[in-house]
Design a protein around this motif. Structure first.
Motif, PDB file in Angstrom:
ATOM      1  N   SER A 135      12.567 -51.050 -11.639  1.00 46.54           N
ATOM      2  CA  SER A 135      13.708 -50.494 -12.354  1.00 46.54           C
ATOM      3  C   SER A 135      14.534 -49.666 -11.376  1.00 46.54           C
ATOM      4  O   SER A 135      14.102 -49.366 -10.264  1.00 46.54           O
ATOM      5  CB  SER A 135      13.236 -49.626 -13.512  1.00 46.54           C
ATOM      6  N   GLY A 136      15.754 -49.311 -11.804  1.00 44.91           N
ATOM      7  CA  GLY A 136      16.666 -48.595 -10.919  1.00 44.91           C
ATOM      8  C   GLY A 136      16.053 -47.325 -10.342  1.00 44.91           C
ATOM      9  O   GLY A 136      16.152 -47.057  -9.142  1.00 44.91           O
ATOM     10  N   GLY A 137      15.391 -46.567 -11.181  1.00 43.52           N
ATOM     11  CA  GLY A 137      14.821 -45.315 -10.723  1.00 43.52           C
ATOM     12  C   GLY A 137      13.640 -45.541  -9.800  1.00 43.52           C
ATOM     13  O   GLY A 137      13.464 -44.837  -8.807  1.00 43.52           O
TER      14      GLY A 137
ATOM     15  N   LYS D  38      14.291 -48.986 -20.576  1.00 41.29           N
ATOM     16  CA  LYS D  38      15.635 -48.850 -21.142  1.00 41.29           C
ATOM     17  C   LYS D  38      16.519 -50.033 -20.761  1.00 41.29           C
ATOM     18  O   LYS D  38      17.154 -50.664 -21.610  1.00 41.29           O
ATOM     19  CB  LYS D  38      16.263 -47.542 -20.639  1.00 41.29           C
ATOM     20  N   THR D  39      16.543 -50.319 -19.466  1.00 45.35           N
ATOM     21  CA  THR D  39      17.372 -51.429 -19.004  1.00 45.35           C
ATOM     22  C   THR D  39      16.914 -52.739 -19.634  1.00 45.35           C
ATOM     23  O   THR D  39      17.745 -53.584 -20.004  1.00 45.35           O
ATOM     24  CB  THR D  39      17.306 -51.533 -17.472  1.00 45.35           C
ATOM     25  N   THR D  40      15.619 -52.878 -19.795  1.00 42.85           N
ATOM     26  CA  THR D  40      15.100 -54.116 -20.380  1.00 42.85           C
ATOM     27  C   THR D  40      15.645 -54.318 -21.799  1.00 42.85           C
ATOM     28  O   THR D  40      16.005 -55.434 -22.185  1.00 42.85           O
ATOM     29  CB  THR D  40      13.562 -54.083 -20.374  1.00 42.85           C
ATOM     30  N   PHE D  83      26.752 -52.382 -15.846  1.00 43.25           N
ATOM     31  CA  PHE D  83      25.452 -52.476 -15.194  1.00 43.25           C
ATOM     32  C   PHE D  83      25.121 -51.228 -14.388  1.00 43.25           C
ATOM     33  O   PHE D  83      26.017 -50.522 -13.930  1.00 43.25           O
ATOM     34  CB  PHE D  83      25.413 -53.683 -14.256  1.00 43.25           C
ATOM     35  N   GLN D  84      23.828 -51.039 -14.182  1.00 40.65           N
ATOM     36  CA  GLN D  84      23.380 -49.884 -13.400  1.00 40.65           C
ATOM     37  C   GLN D  84      23.960 -49.982 -11.980  1.00 40.65           C
ATOM     38  O   GLN D  84      24.393 -48.996 -11.411  1.00 40.65           O
ATOM     39  CB  GLN D  84      21.845 -49.886 -13.374  1.00 40.65           C
ATOM     40  N   ASP D  85      23.976 -51.199 -11.437  1.00 40.92           N
ATOM     41  CA  ASP D  85      24.717 -51.457 -10.202  1.00 40.92           C
ATOM     42  C   ASP D  85      26.006 -52.126 -10.667  1.00 40.92           C
ATOM     43  O   ASP D  85      25.980 -52.968 -11.532  1.00 40.92           O
ATOM     44  CB  ASP D  85      23.935 -52.385  -9.271  1.00 40.92           C
ATOM     45  N   MET D 157      25.847 -49.654 -22.044  1.00 36.07           N
ATOM     46  CA  MET D 157      26.110 -48.903 -20.820  1.00 36.07           C
ATOM     47  C   MET D 157      24.798 -48.426 -20.224  1.00 36.07           C
ATOM     48  O   MET D 157      24.060 -47.676 -20.837  1.00 36.07           O
ATOM     49  CB  MET D 157      27.031 -47.726 -21.118  1.00 36.07           C
ATOM     50  N   ASP D 158      24.542 -48.874 -19.000  1.00 37.23           N
ATOM     51  CA  ASP D 158      23.293 -48.533 -18.334  1.00 37.23           C
ATOM     52  C   ASP D 158      23.552 -47.469 -17.277  1.00 37.23           C
ATOM     53  O   ASP D 158      23.976 -47.775 -16.166  1.00 37.23           O
ATOM     54  CB  ASP D 158      22.697 -49.798 -17.698  1.00 37.23           C
ATOM     55  N   GLU D 159      23.325 -46.247 -17.649  1.00 40.52           N
ATOM     56  CA  GLU D 159      23.598 -45.113 -16.753  1.00 40.52           C
ATOM     57  C   GLU D 159      24.964 -45.231 -16.102  1.00 40.52           C
ATOM     58  O   GLU D 159      25.087 -45.206 -14.880  1.00 40.52           O
ATOM     59  CB  GLU D 159      22.514 -45.019 -15.678  1.00 40.52           C
ATOM     60  N   PRO D 160      25.994 -45.354 -16.909  1.00 41.33           N
ATOM     61  CA  PRO D 160      27.320 -45.633 -16.349  1.00 41.33           C
ATOM     62  C   PRO D 160      27.888 -44.453 -15.583  1.00 41.33           C
ATOM     63  O   PRO D 160      28.720 -44.635 -14.703  1.00 41.33           O
ATOM     64  CB  PRO D 160      28.168 -45.921 -17.588  1.00 41.33           C
TER      65      PRO D 160
END
Ligand SMILES: Nc1ncnc2c1ncn2[C@@H]1O[C@H](COP(=O)(O)OP(=O)(O)OP(=O)(O)O)[C@@H](O)[C@H]1O
Ligand SMILES: Nc1ncnc2c1ncn2[C@@H]1O[C@H](COP(=O)(O)OP(=O)(O)OP(=O)(O)O)[C@@H](O)[C@H]1O
Ligand SMILES: [Mg+2]
Ligand SMILES: [Mg+2]
Lengths: 368, 234, 229, 368, 229
Positions: A135-137, D38-40, D83-85, D157-160
């Motif tokens: 995951s990102g973190g 979360k992202t999943t 996306f997170q990225d 929104m993933d940690e935007p």
């Protein structure tokens, strides 16, 4: 000393000009809005981009000097770089990534241990995983570990904690502080998060649209009035240099003395007589006309109103004098009127101990 | 011109002669002739696949027999106006005349690692003839390891010209045009099947236009051209 | 400098190379896409089939073309009967030969480029409302342009050099199928052909360098365009 | 309603199990530590990953139903995904990126205007730039704009905002709130930052190591004691549902009524009678035995101590009853003893107005 | 099934393909790296030179090899005199011919893969203390493995199919230079050679499919290894 002074123009019109000399000890935060040029400075120090002209000297070693034609290659600079995007090697497992820099460091210089880093970052269960499954973190934690294990003499961190959750951040911050304090590992640290900066930084370089707005010791820069637009209003506050005078183990409190009086704060780990720093946010200071009795607020300081700056909106900024120290407070305009606050009026400043913040590990439990 | 071009399939070794004859013919009649020069085998296979050629001029009898057997060309029209002889050549600077008698020692002639260049001995006509000739001279078994088979007579010639091979077995026509080689011996006519260039008209193309050129190919003007390029005119 | 005959060969070579590339490129892109992005039963077979023209001697490739696409070939007879398309002896046939021989190279180049395209971007495009097809044209294709260019260059280069399959399939007819390599072949069978062979070889070299230069110019522009400069 | 209920196992041992049904209105925050899943969840809703089994239904439309074999393709789901990225298209300029989704939306459904988005995100000067020349924050702003302009009916929104500076964050947050409020655009929002969550979210789904810890209205979830380990101690607080009773334009203040009394807060934009929500952090509540006079703190509420939970360290958590409302306070153990705090004791709660926080745009100036 | 003569050809083809690939691969990697990553004056020329064997008729390539590497060639004479290396008419020469012809394909494949490697990762490696060379071996090379594999596959395939340059340079010497394509060529030029040609063609196809299968197995493993599965 870390001396950075260069000019760099990006295609597209952005030009960065900066010049600062900060101690090669502790954390120097690069602070500024998105696009201000923070990453560009880090990149120049790492040797990833080449300034048009200027000098970059770290601890007496010249990394770059356009006048003398010096440009030390990236790998010889021995800087650990935590990138804004983690840049893990996709062909190596997490462990391989962590070991990459470690293997390339001289054995004699290995001060940072593999197990310690893995434990701290909580990446033990990930060691056999491939980066693209993280995951990102998780990715960012591995990237931090990788940079640390390369045993750098200067750590460059570009928003390393942005992808981390609060609890994880709180766990990693003290380790960064410990690194800084025990290994004399200087850190150049980019962050948007003021709380991180305040926690970690000794020195602050503030940037705005490619220009250096201010550079210097944290406390000094923070109290400059022209920092208001950079910092934002609600983070304004006062930094106090204190000495530990007493510990009260029963209550888990310590008493700190500063030039204007004493503060009770959650117990600090420093011995009596040690120096620590505390931060009082303006919004956490309330004002009373007489000494309040029977209140839970334990830090009550006799003060004199020095200045009342009424501002737009509901708030007013108040400058109080406590002993020799100026203390910022923020109250509503209504309160200013109701209490009749004016320069010269003797008052009491109420500071909730839980709102005391510091820049040293001892204050970990006190802050955000 | 009104008439569509006539297409002639000819073995690559006929390239020069046929091009000259084509020009003569055009000058005389105005009829355009298009040639396709390739290995006889390739041309035969193309005819088999339905290539619309009018005349097939093969470099050996086998491929003409093949097209006849497949009923692609008209057996009745077969003529063999020219032939060739097989010669042994050497680079001009090392050339020494030899005679193929019982005492001729091929291995001594080739030295420790000398080679004889010729066409592929199982597929390129010159190579096939060379193999036959060497066999009948009783030398094949000894010489065979020294034989290098080139993709065409031309390639074999080049190997000798450059001195990469000590000797070569090629047609006399080829030897005649090469600059740095000398003919050191001619293989006796009886030592190999006759080198012949049979021509036939392709089935279904036997019309006056084809006939006219086919006859021209065997006529006196053509024979002059053949002779010029060293062919044995029958 | 060049004789009219030689000019004919050069012009023909260019035409053949251009059209061979022009027609095979889209098919190559499609094939590469299928090979790189999908999983199906006969995929290994298709994969093998694509590489076949490379692994077989070109003469054999030409012979197989002759068997299938010749006037009496499996497919060729119908091409002729139904559509009036004649390949044998014709420039069209030479083009087919060149296209078939260069096909594996083109597919390979495009496939490598395709595999380098970040699939995350394709996903992003789909969340923005683009269908698979739309994503292909608006994201995947532009990002793999360097690979397509490289594939096209290989196709042109190998078409310019193609000899074995061409001479075997469509023979060596001046103005129709006699490309530069075939002309060089013919020249080497003429007593005074060396000069001509040399001239044509030089022309080949110049064409190759020219198309390379052009390709590298295009490449630079494309890379700037897709932000990978 | 947004109904999400599925099971998904990742190779490597991670298994996600979740099931929640939240209103298809407002912001639903997915909150949890790094690697919690979360992202999943976001990916499953977008259709980027396929759950092993379960159902995903948004606003009556079935996106996924393993039992019925339904799996709507990504592009037909019309979800905007940040996306997170950032995943900007490298071959398009910033403008091309922004227009990408807009062009593919039906003209009749274009409620979000290009210029408005560009203005808001401050990306006007970047329109002609290529993504690889942007800084991290700039990239993320463009990615947000691109997702908005695709005119989605659900925004993921993933940690935007993780890569944005505080000021930019503060600028964008209200726009997200406005989107949510005026367009009925539901948002699934992943964030580590509790302040963002509190500002934006109506509904909270808390995750921990692939398990759903809690799901429900923000206030309800926030007050659950088992949330303490998820939220962290210093962010504990009380959410108050209030009604606007009065505006005081001269001082820029508004008065809110809740079931236990009144609060004075910086002026809210809602009309008198409107409902708003306020949040009081436990650490911002001080306790006085008698009504303090002459203090700048303007929110003084009569209260009764309900419970005193002495904890390790210097702090104690106090539950106060203010009218019908329970209000959390945090003071030092020393203060508990000094003031003699015990259940049943009538006291005064001092809440600095500046510390009032809310989840509605009206509270923008009040919060962090 | 196959005659001893045919087996010899098959074995020889495999040897030639293997060694041609083995020797040209490192050079191809180096060349691709130089072409993709550096800028110098003669770069376009080098670029052109690399593609030359592709664009020229293979027979011409063979002839040029003969001129340079033959026993009396520009370089060949010294190879022989100084090192005792004879290329002409030998298996070594056949290997050289195969290597030269496949070189452009290999370089192209590797180059495309190289350009797809994220340079950010290389930068990251350097900040971790790796020198350029170290970065190349520890980051770039592993990440471009699929391209190298693809290049090797192309090299093997084209070496298996190489005919024109081989026969022109080293001729057809049984057991030395008579690879499968040469045997097939011979067979197709014999009126009764069809059966043999067919058998050998089938062998070619089987070898090609075999190497493809092997390659795709390797490819899958590599991709998993480098996290691009
Ligand atoms: N493709 C994958 N293969 C295997 N495991 C994966 C994959 N993607 C994610 N995971 C694992 O699933 C878990 C949840 O990942 P997810 O990305 O949903 O976390 P997250 O809550 O978004 O974390 P973060 O806040 O760090 O982004 C993590 O442990 C991660 O390692
Ligand atoms: N390669 C490049 N070419 C052109 N412009 C660039 C390039 N890289 C960065 N810039 C520009 O330089 C400016 C500073 O970028 P930089 O990455 O240093 O910002 P930053 O302070 O790190 O911002 P953030 O917090 O968003 O990461 C930005 O305006 C950016 O657009
Ligand atoms: Mg940055
Ligand atoms: Mg995530």
């Amino acid at each position: 000393m870390i001396e950075v002074e260069f000019r760099l123009a990006r295609p597209g019109g952005f030009t960065l000009e900066c010049g600062f000399a900060v101690p090669a000890r502790g954390v120097t935060a690069l602070f500024g809005r998105s696009g201000a040029g923070k990453t560009t400075i880090i990149q120049a120090v790492a040797g990833v981009v080449r300034p048009d002209a200027g000098r970059i000297v770290v601890d007496g070693e010249v990394f770059f000097d356009s006048a003398r034609g010096i440009d030390v290659p990236i790998e010889a600079r021995r800087v650990g770089y935590v990138f804004q995007d983690s840049r893990l090697f996709p062909h190596l497992k997490v462990e391989g990534n962590l070991r990459y820099g470690e293997r390339r460091s001289r054995a004699a210089e290995r001060r940072i241990g593999f197990d310690a880093v893995v434990d701290l970052l909580g990446i033990g269960p990930l060691l056999a995983r491939r980066p693209h499954t993280l995951s990102g973190g998780e990715r960012q934690r591995v990237a931090i570990g990788r940079a640390l294990l390369a045993q750098p003499r200067l750590l460059l961190m570009d928003e390393p904690l942005a992808a981390l959750d609060g609890a994880r951040k709180a766990e990693i911050l003290p380790y960064l502080e410990r690194l800084r304090d025990t290994m004399g590992l200087p850190i150049l640290y980019v962050s948007h998060a003021l709380d991180e900066v305040l926690r970690l930084a000794d020195t602050l370089v503030a940037l705005r649209e490619g220009r250096q707005v201010a550079a210097g010791p944290l406390a000094q820069v923070m109290s400059r009035p022209d920092m208001l637009p950079v910092l934002g209003r609600f983070d304004l506050g006062t930094l106090l240099d204190c000495e530990v005078v007493r510990h009260d183990a029963a209550y888990g409190l310590s008493t700190l003395a500063f030039s204007g009086g004493e503060l009770r704060v959650p117990q600090v780990e420093r011995a009596v007589g040690g120096k620590v720093r505390a931060r009082v946010r303006a919004r956490d200071v309330a004002i009373a006309l007489a000494k309040p009795e029977g209140v839970s607020v334990s830090n009550l300081l006799p003060a004199v109103v020095e200045e009342v700056r009424a501002q737009e909106g509901p708030y007013a900024d108040i400058a109080l004098r406590v002993g020799e120290t100026q203390l910022a407070a923020m109250v509503t305009r209504e309160s200013v009127e109701r209490l009749g606050l004016r320069p010269g009026l003797p008052v009491w400043a109420m500071v909730k101990s839980v709102a005391v913040e510091g820049s040293r590990p001892e204050f970990l439990d006190a802050g955000l | 011109q009104a008439q569509p071009a006539l297409t002639v399939f000819a073995a690559a070794s006929l390239t020069n002669a046929f091009q000259d004859i084509g020009k003569l013919y055009k000058a005389k009649t105005g009829q355009e002739v298009a040639f396709s020069f390739a290995a006889s085998s390739a041309l035969a296979k193309q005819l088999e696949a339905g290539a619309p050629a009018a005349i097939f001029a093969s470099a050996d009898n086998k491929w003409m027999d093949y097209t006849e057997a497949k009923d692609l060309t008209l057996k009745a029209t077969r003529v063999t106006p020219i032939g060739n002889s097989l010669v042994l050549i050497m680079p001009a600077d090392t050339a020494t005349p030899v005679t193929f008698d019982a005492s001729f020692d091929w291995l001594a002639f080739l030295g420790t690692d000398g080679r004889i260049a010729t066409g592929l001995t199982d597929s390129v006509p010159a190579g096939i003839y060379a193999k036959a000739a060497l066999t009948s001279l009783g030398a094949w078994d000894k010489v065979q390891p020294r034989i290098v088979g080139a993709e065409s007579v031309r390639a074999a010639l080049a190997l000798v010209e450059r001195g990469e091979a000590r000797a070569g077995i090629v047609y006399s026509t080829d030897a005649a045009i090469a600059k740095n080689v000398k003919v050191v011996a001619t293989f006796p006519a009886g030592s190999h099947p006759p080198v012949e260039y049979p021509f036939e008209i392709v089935k279904g193309q036997d019309n006056p236009a084809t006939r006219a050129f086919f006859d021209f190919l065997t006529g006196p003007e053509a024979k002059v051209v053949y002779a010029k390029y060293g062919f044995v005119v029958k | 400098m060049l004789t009219p005959e030689e000019w004919t060969a050069v012009a023909l070579s260019l035409r053949v190379a251009f059209w061979a590339t022009f027609w095979s490129l889209p098919v190559a892109v499609l094939t590469a896409f299928v090979l790189a992005r999908s999983r199906f039963a006969g995929k290994s077979l298709l994969d093998g089939l694509v590489y076949l023209p490379l692994v077989l001697p070109k003469v054999v490739v030409g012979y197989l073309l002759l068997l299938t696409l010749g006037g009496r070939g499996l497919i060729g007879q119908y091409l002729d009967a139904w559509f009036g398309i004649k390949l044998i002896f014709t420039t069209a046939g030479a083009t087919v030969a060149a296209a078939v021989v260069s096909f594996p190279l083109t597919v390979n180049a495009i496939r490598l480029a395709l595999e380098a395209v970040d699939r995350g971007l394709e996903t992003a495009a789909r969340t923005l409302g683009a269908s698979r097809l739309d994503v292909f044209f608006s994201v995947t294709l532009p990002l793999m342009l360097p690979g397509i260019l490289s594939g096209a260059l290989l196709a042109i280069a190998s078409a310019l050099g193609e000899f074995g399959a061409t001479i075997t399939f469509v023979s060596n007819v001046e103005g129709q199928t006699r490309t530069i390599p075939l002309a060089i072949y013919s020249a080497t069978h003429m007593p005074d052909g060396d000069a001509m062979a040399l001239r044509l070889t030089l022309v080949s070299v110049v064409l190759a360098l020219g198309s390379l230069l052009l390709a590298s110019l295009c490449d630079r522009r494309i890379r700037v365009m897709i932000g990978r400069a």
